[in-house]
Design an enzyme around this catalytic site. Structure first.
Site, short mmCIF file in Angstrom:
data_model
loop_
_atom_site.label_atom_id
_atom_site.label_comp_id
_atom_site.label_asym_id
_atom_site.label_seq_id
_atom_site.Cartn_x
_atom_site.Cartn_y
_atom_site.Cartn_z
CB THR A 102 -0.90 -0.01 1.24
OG1 THR A 102 -1.66 -1.22 1.21
CG2 THR A 102 -1.85 1.17 1.24
CG ASN A 123 -8.06 -0.85 3.61
OD1 ASN A 123 -8.91 -1.71 3.45
ND2 ASN A 123 -6.78 -1.10 3.56
N GLY A 134 -17.52 -2.23 18.68
CA GLY A 134 -16.54 -2.89 19.54
C GLY A 134 -15.50 -1.93 20.07
CB CYS A 155 -5.06 -2.76 6.36
SG CYS A 155 -4.06 -3.78 5.29
CE LYS A 161 0.43 -0.21 6.60
NZ LYS A 161 0.45 0.14 5.19
CE LYS A 189 -8.61 -10.63 10.35
NZ LYS A 189 -9.18 -10.37 9.04
NE ARG A 194 1.26 -6.74 11.12
CZ ARG A 194 1.40 -6.97 9.81
NH1 ARG A 194 2.16 -6.19 9.08
NH2 ARG A 194 0.77 -7.98 9.24
C1 UDX Z 1 -8.51 -5.23 6.23
C2 UDX Z 1 -9.38 -5.22 4.97
O1 UDX Z 1 -10.58 -5.97 5.23
C3 UDX Z 1 -8.63 -5.78 3.77
O2 UDX Z 1 -9.44 -5.63 2.62
C4 UDX Z 1 -7.33 -5.01 3.60
O3 UDX Z 1 -6.58 -5.59 2.56
C5 UDX Z 1 -6.51 -5.04 4.88
O4 UDX Z 1 -7.30 -4.54 5.97
P1 UDX Z 1 -7.76 -7.04 8.02
O5 UDX Z 1 -7.01 -5.92 8.67
O6 UDX Z 1 -7.06 -8.33 7.82
O7 UDX Z 1 -8.25 -6.59 6.57
O8 UDX Z 1 -9.04 -7.36 8.91
P2 UDX Z 1 -10.61 -7.05 8.93
O9 UDX Z 1 -11.32 -8.33 9.07
O10 UDX Z 1 -11.01 -6.19 7.81
O11 UDX Z 1 -10.74 -6.29 10.31
C6 UDX Z 1 -10.01 -5.11 10.60
C7 UDX Z 1 -10.30 -4.59 11.99
O12 UDX Z 1 -11.59 -4.02 12.04
C8 UDX Z 1 -10.29 -5.66 13.08
O13 UDX Z 1 -9.62 -5.14 14.22
C9 UDX Z 1 -11.74 -5.92 13.37
O14 UDX Z 1 -11.96 -6.33 14.71
C10 UDX Z 1 -12.33 -4.55 13.13
N1 UDX Z 1 -13.74 -4.58 12.75
C11 UDX Z 1 -14.12 -5.15 11.55
C12 UDX Z 1 -14.70 -4.00 13.57
O15 UDX Z 1 -14.38 -3.48 14.66
N2 UDX Z 1 -16.01 -4.00 13.18
C13 UDX Z 1 -16.41 -4.53 11.99
O16 UDX Z 1 -17.61 -4.48 11.70
C14 UDX Z 1 -15.44 -5.13 11.16
#
Ligand code: UDX
Length: 434
Positions: free
Chosen positions: A121, A206, A251, A258, A261, A318, A325
């Site tokens: 990115t 994002n 939450g 991602c 950042k 998650k 991170r």
């Molecule tokens: C994310 C994007 O989904 C992905 O497309 C991008 O390439 C990288 O960033 P990721 O960081 O792996 O992916 O996890 P994701 O499942 O999207 O969750 C990100 C964070 O948001 C987590 O901490 C999760 O707990 C939080 N989250 C997600 C919420 O608090 N509420 C939600 O409804 C969804």
């Protein structure tokens, strides 16, 4: 079917998944990283990160997938170079591109290459700068493409092979065609565009997902103050096909590699051109406050944390990953310790952690062990196994049956029936009968 020789730079979450998936698609891939231990482990058949299906994919494709520390060796035999190195945030909030520039530097004299593809990115405009650097290094004939990554951790292999879309930004048709062909066998549409637009898609997607989360968290806060139930609200809001039900789980805030950042990077990108992206600033601030608000609410309930023991359930940002991170767990653990609590934490995947707040916390093997003698438990990561633990036993071993569910994983009435005081996000607190 055209099959290529590809050098992937970076053996992190993105590079390893990209390398393994491209090998599965039939390409010959060498993955290069600068960390000796990481490459040694991969060469010995190990996998340094937890990602569903990745170990199997690497094992199945060993004849087309090798690992090296040597950049020259990786480039020598390659037709395509994939850049998957990380781009952390600098003190100014910009993305640190130094690792990308190191890769570009190692391409000196590599006129045999057909294309360089950046998956990392990057701020909008980076492709143009790389193009100029490649041109002045005599690589005018080597194509350039941006191919941002949208995979979510924990399901990255699945997302790579079955994406909602593959975004390819390229300024010449041959490079566009080549990068599209690299994805032959991938089950998803290709969105073709110019390089800056492809760079922007990643940041915008994002940022909008992060915005949905912070918006939901704001609604949750108002629900707490008014007696509405955020889960019921979100369920019905999400039934509107224009909005959709996704990324509206309230939450203790988003974390990971991602969203934090990229939202900062987009704000910095706007700020650098003199534009104050106020909406993004608010999204970031709401997210910064979420874990702190949780601690404050719990503190009010418990009468302060001095001398208290608190169980922290979940450390990963998650479920389904061992990645910590920018995980809210670190902020929550530090805040608890700063308020005088001792922290007992549990996570099923995260390995040993060095440094504060973890070196001052006690790691436990099971949720029940973490909750033994605790004055409160906080669910920070919605690990599904937390639904099924013997909560009645937890109520018995805790000094006080108090749960703050930072992910709304459990049902308030069930917890109340078990004798817990149960707090969650955007829902009325259920208090155990005195
Ligand atoms: C994310 C994007 O989904 C992905 O497309 C991008 O390439 C990288 O960033 P990721 O960081 O792996 O992916 O996890 P994701 O499942 O999207 O969750 C990100 C964070 O948001 C987590 O901490 C999760 O707990 C939080 N989250 C997600 C919420 O608090 N509420 C939600 O409804 C969804």
């Amino acid at each position: 079917m055209v099959r290529n020789r590809i050098a992937v730079f970076g053996a992190g979450y993105i590079g390893l998944v990209t390398g393994a998936c491209l090998a599965k698609l039939g390409h010959t891939v060498v993955v290069r990283d600068i960390q000796e231990e990481r490459i040694a482990l991969l060469r010995a058949g190990g996998v340094p990160i937890h990602e569903d299906g990745l170990a199997e994919l690497i094992a199945e494709n060993t004849d087309r997938l090798t690992f090296t520390l040597d950049a020259q060796e990786a480039v020598r035999d390659a037709e395509v170079v994939y850049v998957c190195v990380d781009t952390p945030t600098t003190p100014s909030g910009d993305a640190d591109l130094s690792r990308i520039w190191q890769v570009i530097k190692s391409l000196e004299g590599a006129r045999h290459l057909v294309a360089v593809v950046v998956k990392s990115t990057v701020p909008v405009g980076t492709g143009a700068r790389i193009r100029a650097a490649m041109d002045s290094a005599g690589l005018q004939a080597v194509g350039y493409a941006a191919n941002p990554e949208f995979t979510a951790e924990g399901r990255a292999v699945h997302d790579f092979l079955h994406p909602d879309r593959v975004v390819i930004g390229a300024d010449d048709p041959d490079t566009m065609k080549l990068v599209a062909q690299l994805h032959d066998g991938v089950d998803g549409p290709i969105a073709e565009m110019d390089v800056p637009s492809a760079e922007m898609v990643k940041l915008a997607a994002n940022a909008l997902l992060a915005t949905k989360i912070s918006f939901t968290n704001e609604i949750a806060t108002i629900c707490e103050a008014t007696g509405a139930d955020v889960e019921q609200v979100v369920r019905a809001v999400g039934m509107d096909h224009r909005l959709g039900p996704h990324f509206m789980r309230p939450g203790v805030g988003y974390g990971g590699s991602c969203f934090p950042k990229d939202s900062r990077a987009l704000r910095a990108l706007a700020g650098n051109s003199g534009y104050s992206f106020q909406l993004m600033t608010s999204v970031i601030e709401v997210n910064d406050l979420q874990p702190r608000r949780a601690i404050q609410r719990l503190s009010d309930e418990i009468g302060g944390f001095q001398g208290r023991s608190v169980a922290l359930l979940g450390i990963a940002f998650k479920p389904g990953t061992d990645d910590v991170r920018e995980a809210p767990s670190a902020i929550i653990a530090s805040r608890l310790q700063a308020e005088g609590a001792s922290v007992r934490c549990w996570d099923p995947l995260v390995g040993p952690l060095a440094g504060e707040p973890w070196s001052s916390a006690t790691r436990c093997r099971t949720p029940l062990e973490a909750m033994a003698g605790a004055d409160a438990a906080i669910i920070v990561t919605e690990w599904p196994q937390l639904r099924d633990i013997a909560w009645e036993q937890a109520a018995a071993v805790m000094a006080r049956p108090l749960v703050f569910d930072g992910r709304n994983l459990l049902a308030p009435q069930d917890m109340g029936a078990l004798g817990f005081t149960y707090m969650s996000v955007g829902r009325t607190t259920v208090r155990a009968a005195a």
